[in-house]
Design a protein around this motif. Structure first.
Motif, short mmCIF file in Angstrom:
data_model
loop_
_atom_site.label_atom_id
_atom_site.label_comp_id
_atom_site.label_asym_id
_atom_site.label_seq_id
_atom_site.Cartn_x
_atom_site.Cartn_y
_atom_site.Cartn_z
N ARG A 54 -2.75 -5.24 -11.83
CA ARG A 54 -3.57 -4.43 -10.93
C ARG A 54 -3.18 -4.60 -9.47
O ARG A 54 -3.16 -3.63 -8.72
CB ARG A 54 -5.04 -4.78 -11.13
CG ARG A 54 -5.96 -3.79 -10.45
CD ARG A 54 -7.41 -4.01 -10.83
NE ARG A 54 -7.57 -3.82 -12.26
CZ ARG A 54 -8.38 -4.53 -13.01
NH1 ARG A 54 -9.12 -5.47 -12.48
NH2 ARG A 54 -8.49 -4.30 -14.30
N ALA A 55 -2.83 -5.81 -9.06
CA ALA A 55 -2.48 -6.03 -7.65
C ALA A 55 -1.24 -5.22 -7.28
O ALA A 55 -1.20 -4.59 -6.22
CB ALA A 55 -2.24 -7.51 -7.39
N ARG A 56 -0.26 -5.20 -8.15
CA ARG A 56 0.96 -4.43 -7.88
C ARG A 56 0.65 -2.93 -7.86
O ARG A 56 1.14 -2.19 -7.01
CB ARG A 56 2.02 -4.73 -8.94
CG ARG A 56 3.30 -4.00 -8.69
CD ARG A 56 4.38 -4.45 -9.63
NE ARG A 56 5.62 -3.77 -9.29
CZ ARG A 56 6.54 -3.45 -10.15
NH1 ARG A 56 6.41 -3.79 -11.42
NH2 ARG A 56 7.62 -2.82 -9.78
N ALA A 57 -0.18 -2.48 -8.81
CA ALA A 57 -0.54 -1.06 -8.85
C ALA A 57 -1.31 -0.65 -7.60
O ALA A 57 -1.07 0.42 -7.04
CB ALA A 57 -1.37 -0.78 -10.11
N LEU A 58 -2.21 -1.50 -7.14
CA LEU A 58 -2.97 -1.20 -5.92
C LEU A 58 -2.05 -1.18 -4.70
O LEU A 58 -2.23 -0.36 -3.79
CB LEU A 58 -4.10 -2.20 -5.73
CG LEU A 58 -5.27 -2.05 -6.70
CD1 LEU A 58 -6.24 -3.22 -6.57
CD2 LEU A 58 -5.98 -0.73 -6.50
N GLY A 59 -1.07 -2.07 -4.68
CA GLY A 59 -0.10 -2.07 -3.58
C GLY A 59 0.73 -0.80 -3.56
O GLY A 59 0.95 -0.20 -2.50
N LEU A 60 1.17 -0.35 -4.74
CA LEU A 60 1.94 0.90 -4.82
C LEU A 60 1.07 2.10 -4.45
O LEU A 60 1.53 3.03 -3.78
CB LEU A 60 2.51 1.06 -6.23
CG LEU A 60 3.63 0.09 -6.60
CD1 LEU A 60 3.99 0.21 -8.08
CD2 LEU A 60 4.86 0.34 -5.73
N TRP A 61 -0.19 2.09 -4.89
CA TRP A 61 -1.12 3.17 -4.54
C TRP A 61 -1.33 3.24 -3.03
O TRP A 61 -1.29 4.31 -2.43
CB TRP A 61 -2.45 2.95 -5.26
CG TRP A 61 -3.52 3.93 -4.93
CD1 TRP A 61 -3.67 5.19 -5.43
CD2 TRP A 61 -4.59 3.73 -4.00
NE1 TRP A 61 -4.76 5.79 -4.87
CE2 TRP A 61 -5.35 4.92 -3.99
CE3 TRP A 61 -4.98 2.68 -3.18
CZ2 TRP A 61 -6.47 5.07 -3.19
CZ3 TRP A 61 -6.11 2.84 -2.40
CH2 TRP A 61 -6.83 4.02 -2.41
N SER A 62 -1.50 2.09 -2.41
CA SER A 62 -1.68 2.04 -0.95
C SER A 62 -0.42 2.49 -0.22
O SER A 62 -0.50 3.24 0.76
CB SER A 62 -2.05 0.62 -0.51
OG SER A 62 -3.26 0.22 -1.10
N ALA A 63 0.72 2.04 -0.69
CA ALA A 63 1.98 2.43 -0.05
C ALA A 63 2.22 3.93 -0.18
O ALA A 63 2.66 4.58 0.77
CB ALA A 63 3.14 1.65 -0.67
N ALA A 64 1.94 4.48 -1.34
CA ALA A 64 2.12 5.92 -1.53
C ALA A 64 1.18 6.71 -0.63
O ALA A 64 1.58 7.72 -0.03
CB ALA A 64 1.89 6.30 -2.99
N GLY A 65 -0.06 6.27 -0.50
CA GLY A 65 -1.00 6.95 0.38
C GLY A 65 -0.58 6.88 1.84
O GLY A 65 -0.64 7.88 2.57
N ALA A 66 -0.13 5.71 2.26
CA ALA A 66 0.31 5.57 3.66
C ALA A 66 1.57 6.39 3.92
O ALA A 66 1.67 7.06 4.96
CB ALA A 66 0.56 4.10 3.97
N ALA A 67 2.52 6.36 3.00
CA ALA A 67 3.75 7.13 3.19
C ALA A 67 3.47 8.62 3.18
O ALA A 67 4.03 9.37 4.00
CB ALA A 67 4.76 6.78 2.09
N GLY A 68 2.61 9.06 2.28
CA GLY A 68 2.26 10.48 2.23
C GLY A 68 1.53 10.92 3.48
O GLY A 68 1.80 12.00 4.03
N GLY A 69 0.61 10.10 3.96
CA GLY A 69 -0.12 10.45 5.17
C GLY A 69 0.77 10.48 6.39
O GLY A 69 0.63 11.35 7.26
N ALA A 70 1.70 9.54 6.46
CA ALA A 70 2.58 9.47 7.63
C ALA A 70 3.63 10.58 7.64
O ALA A 70 3.97 11.13 8.67
CB ALA A 70 3.27 8.11 7.68
N SER A 71 4.13 10.92 6.47
CA SER A 71 5.22 11.90 6.42
C SER A 71 4.76 13.32 6.12
O SER A 71 5.50 14.27 6.38
CB SER A 71 6.25 11.47 5.37
OG SER A 71 5.65 11.43 4.09
N GLY A 72 3.57 13.48 5.58
CA GLY A 72 3.12 14.80 5.15
C GLY A 72 3.04 15.82 6.27
O GLY A 72 3.48 16.97 6.10
N VAL A 73 2.50 15.43 7.41
CA VAL A 73 2.39 16.37 8.52
C VAL A 73 3.77 16.78 9.02
O VAL A 73 4.04 17.95 9.28
CB VAL A 73 1.54 15.75 9.65
CG1 VAL A 73 1.51 16.65 10.86
CG2 VAL A 73 0.13 15.47 9.17
#
Length: 188
Positions: free
Chosen positions: A26-45
């Motif tokens: 779960r810790a690894r999955a949560l880390g990947l989920w957080s990283a994907a959200g941050a990367a998507g938010g930063a690069s999406g615009v």
């Protein structure tokens, strides 16, 4: 359709991650989920602006199709560790929360045209307060298996973490708006 799908999935994405993955991964999955959200938010615009500028605004919607296809294929590889018996959904609580939050958002959005003191705004925001109060009462008193255990928010760490995330998300979404305006109006 994509907007509706995102609106339905966004609130439950973290719940899906914590439910599907066992405690060991779960810790690894949560880390990947957080990283994907941050990367998507930063690069999406930025990516959305590039697609709109050089291709067409429709590409902003089409770019999600291969990402979803990849996610569907990758999702099949994840083993299912969910419990056999699932808790019952509190439909009354879900309905109260959904309609209450929709009324809140609608009331705030309408202030641009109607003003804060118009009957439409006051009525909609008043309905939101009543519905969200009813949601709190439903979750704390009536629901056998509530959507949100409100007692958790009285714990200092949980309440503080939620308040911090509210402030961070508010700043992040506000920065998306202001940075895009800055790029369009000042640097253009």
């Amino acid at each position: 359709v994509q907007g509706l799908g995102a609106a339905v999935l966004a609130p439950v994405a973290l719940t899906i991650v914590t439910t599907v993955f066992p405690a060991t991964g779960r810790a690894r999955a949560l880390g990947l989920w957080s990283a994907a959200g941050a990367a998507g938010g930063a690069s999406g615009v930025l990516i959305g602006g590039v697609l709109t500028e050089y291709l067409n605004w429709r590409w902003v919607l089409l770019v999600n199709v291969p990402i979803v296809a990849l996610a569907l294929v990758a999702g099949r590889a994840i083993p299912d560790h969910r419990p056999a018996r699932r808790p019952r959904l509190d439909l009354v609580g879900a309905l109260l929360a959904t309609v209450g939050l929709a009324a809140l958002v609608y009331g705030v959005v309408r202030t641009a045209d109607d003003g804060w003191t118009s009957p439409t705004t006051v009525g909609t925001l008043g309905a939101a307060v009543v519905l969200l109060a009813a949601f709190g009462w439903q979750e704390s008193r009536r629901a056998a298996q509530p959507l949100v255990r409100l007692g958790l928010l009285t714990h200092r760490a949980v309440g503080g973490a939620n308040a911090t995330m509210l402030l961070l998300a508010s700043g992040q979404f506000a920065s998306f708006y202001f940075v895009s305006l800055y790029l369009q109006r000042v640097l253009a």
